[in-house]
Enzyme design. Structure first.
Site, PDB file in Angstrom:
ATOM      1  N   GLU A 167       0.202  37.521 -16.599  1.00 51.32           N
ATOM      2  CA  GLU A 167       0.920  37.458 -17.886  1.00 51.32           C
ATOM      3  C   GLU A 167       0.588  38.577 -18.864  1.00 51.32           C
ATOM      4  OE1 GLU A 167       0.646  33.448 -19.498  1.00 51.32           O
ATOM      5  OE2 GLU A 167       2.048  32.737 -17.978  1.00 51.32           O
TER       6      GLU A 167
ATOM      7  N   TYR B 269       8.284  28.546 -18.850  1.00 49.15           N
ATOM      8  CA  TYR B 269       7.577  27.603 -19.731  1.00 49.15           C
ATOM      9  C   TYR B 269       8.326  27.305 -21.022  1.00 49.15           C
ATOM     10  CZ  TYR B 269       3.353  27.973 -16.895  1.00 49.15           C
ATOM     11  OH  TYR B 269       2.438  27.920 -15.886  1.00 49.15           O
TER      12      TYR B 269
ATOM     13  N   GLU C 282       5.026  30.908 -11.657  1.00 51.38           N
ATOM     14  CA  GLU C 282       4.523  29.743 -12.398  1.00 51.38           C
ATOM     15  C   GLU C 282       5.701  29.053 -13.054  1.00 51.38           C
ATOM     16  OE1 GLU C 282       1.464  30.209 -15.372  1.00 51.38           O
ATOM     17  OE2 GLU C 282       0.261  31.550 -14.149  1.00 51.38           O
TER      18      GLU C 282
ATOM     19  N   TRP D 291       3.115  25.291 -11.313  1.00 51.77           N
ATOM     20  CA  TRP D 291       1.869  25.306 -12.077  1.00 51.77           C
ATOM     21  C   TRP D 291       1.613  23.878 -12.525  1.00 51.77           C
ATOM     22  CZ3 TRP D 291      -1.801  28.950 -12.960  1.00 51.77           C
ATOM     23  CH2 TRP D 291      -2.834  28.572 -13.843  1.00 51.77           C
TER      24      TRP D 291
END
Ligand SMILES: *[C@@H]1O[C@H](CO)[C@@H](O)[C@H](O)[C@H]1NC(C)=O
Ligand SMILES: *[C@@H]1O[C@H](CO)[C@@H](O)[C@H](O)[C@H]1NC(C)=O
Length: 438
Positions: free
Chosen positions: A222, A302, A342, A384
């Site tokens: 990241e 996310y 992820e 994840w």
């Protein structure tokens, strides 16, 4: 993800007796079948996964699609004898679910049980733990996607490198982003990479760079470089480090480790990024992934951290848009495979329910499957994150013990099978053969 939080999702912790038979058996299998494997040399040959255009291929050009997961903690848990069985339990479970690649950290810079104690100084005890992780993965026919450093502070990360340079009196700055531009720190990182790639596994005798158990390398988890939102600093670092990795290891795939945001000049900035802010983090999915030595593009998913209180149905729509958009880039612009390395649904959502998490997973899986089925650039995904019992402090708001909820277990396992079947039922091998040939 951050995985610093020790918060636990108590609501989902079910006991074996109230689960279905299949999950009970999965649990028992994990607990008691530790001794049923032969020695390390008796296994089938394993081939390197490579890239051909927008596809990942293996075994003489046959396509390779990934249903994978994250267990960042494998090396850490393999250091001490009391926790080491968790590594095997995790691989057994992944393998049983038809999953073929696990993403994990191949770094711990200066933290507890550090692999790199200080620049260029390694703890052999921890290195042996990493050897063990690779040897165990091999035994379970699981490949590993290894990340080489963290942008975040967990397990040291770029902050630790900057601190080291400062302490040695050679650092230019205390800015965390000097990790990317300080020549001394770049050299620290290269030295680290070289030691890892040329490490000879004390269990298998194979150098990491020659080991097909390793699926590929990820430069950094990241990356963000907010002090230069033109993106030039990070771009320059990726160009240099990707060339360096390839100068030592031409066998393995390489990816960046991006979250996947579009940069300030991207036409997709207003339509696909979660907000204006995300174009200013110094990264750009297209520009960074276009670099020649980068074999496949990667992105994370996310929305729970990117938006505040998003309506669940809106969230699913957004997730499908984000996933499709990146696959589309792989097909049309990058001409490279794309993997979602992820993705997670937060247990901190105010109306969290595991059935929502299943729908969230299914939305992502469906987009990837649809692409893979028509031979597009969507090559796979990594949940994840998975963990096993007894290690709550390694959990964050996304963790799953995979056998705890039969519906989730089944969803993930079915996805393994449909991805594996794309290349033809006759091609199912190993664990997948038994699991998916009905
Ligand atoms: C790459 O894929 C193309 C098209 O599917 C195929 O013709 C070619 O032989 C492949 N190349 C390699 C090196 O596998
Ligand atoms: C570097 O990052 C760490 C972790 O995010 C933070 O605590 C620290 O203040 C940062 N250092 C500087 C100089 O910005």
């Amino acid at each position: 993800m951050y995985h610093k939080s020790s918060r636990m999702s108590t609501g989902q912790r079910l006991m074996c007796p109230i689960l279905g038979i299949a999950s009970c058996i999965a649990f028992i299998y994990v607990s008691f079948s530790d001794l049923s494997f032969g020695d390390y040399h008796a296994e089938q040959k394993m081939d390197f996964v490579r890239r051909n255009g927008t596809h990942l291929v293996v075994d003489d050009g046959k396509m390779f699609y990934v249903n994978g997961w994250n267990s960042y903690w494998l090396m850490d848990q393999a250091v001490d004898e009391y926790s080491r069985p968790r590594v095997r339990a995790m691989f057994q479970t992944g393998s049983k679910m038809g999953m073929t690649v696990c993403r994990a950290w191949a770094f711990n810079d200066g933290d507890y049980n550090a692999l790199q104690i200080s620049p260029g100084r390694f703890d052999e005890r921890v290195f042996r733990a990493l050897d063990y992780v690779i040897a165990e993965a091999r035994r379970h026919e699981i490949r590993l996607l290894f990340s080489l450093v963290n942008n975040l502070e967990a397990y040291g990360g770029k902050t630790q490198y900057v601190k080291w340079a400062w302490e040695e009196g050679i650092g230019l700055s205390l800015s965390n982003d000097s990790f990317f531009y300080d020549p001394s720190i770049r050299q620290y990182f290269k030295d680290y990479v070289k030691v890892i790639l040329t490490r000879k596994n004390t269990i298998t005798g194979v150098e990491y760079r020659n080991d097909p158990t390793i699926f590929g390398w990820e430069l950094i988890n990241e990356p963000r470089c907010m002090t230069d939102n033109s993106g030039d600093t990070l771009q320059d670092w990726i160009v240099e480090m990707s060339a360096y990795v390839k100068s030592i290891d031409k066998n393995h795939l390489l990816t960046v480790g991006l979250e996947g945001f579009y940069g300030p000049n991207s036409p997709k900035k207003p339509t696909v990024n979660p907000g204006e802010y995300f174009s200013l983090l110094g990264s750009d999915f297209i520009r960074n992934s276009e670099i020649q030595n980068i074999d496949f593009a990667s992105a994370h998913i996310y929305p729970d951290h990117w938006f505040k209180n998003q309506d669940f149905e809106e969230e699913l729509k957004y997730v499908a848009l984000w996933t499709r958009s990146h696959i589309d880039d792989g097909d049309r612009i990058l001409r490279k495979p794309i993997m979602f390395t992820e993705f997670g649904y937060s247990t901190l959502n105010k109306d969290f329910d595991p059935s929502k998490r299943d729908r969230f997973f299914k939305t992502i899986y469906d987009v990837i499957y649809k692409s893979a089925k028509k031979q597009g650039a969507g090559a796979g995904s990594f949940v994840w994150q998975f963990w096993v019992g007894g290690m709550e402090k390694y959990n964050d708001d996304f963790g799953i013990v995979p056998w705890e909820r039969p519906e989730t277990y089944k969803l993930i396992t079915q996805h393994s099978c449909r991805m594996a079947r794309i290349r033809g039922s006759a091609e199912l091998k190993g664990n997948l053969k038994e699991l998916c040939s009905q």
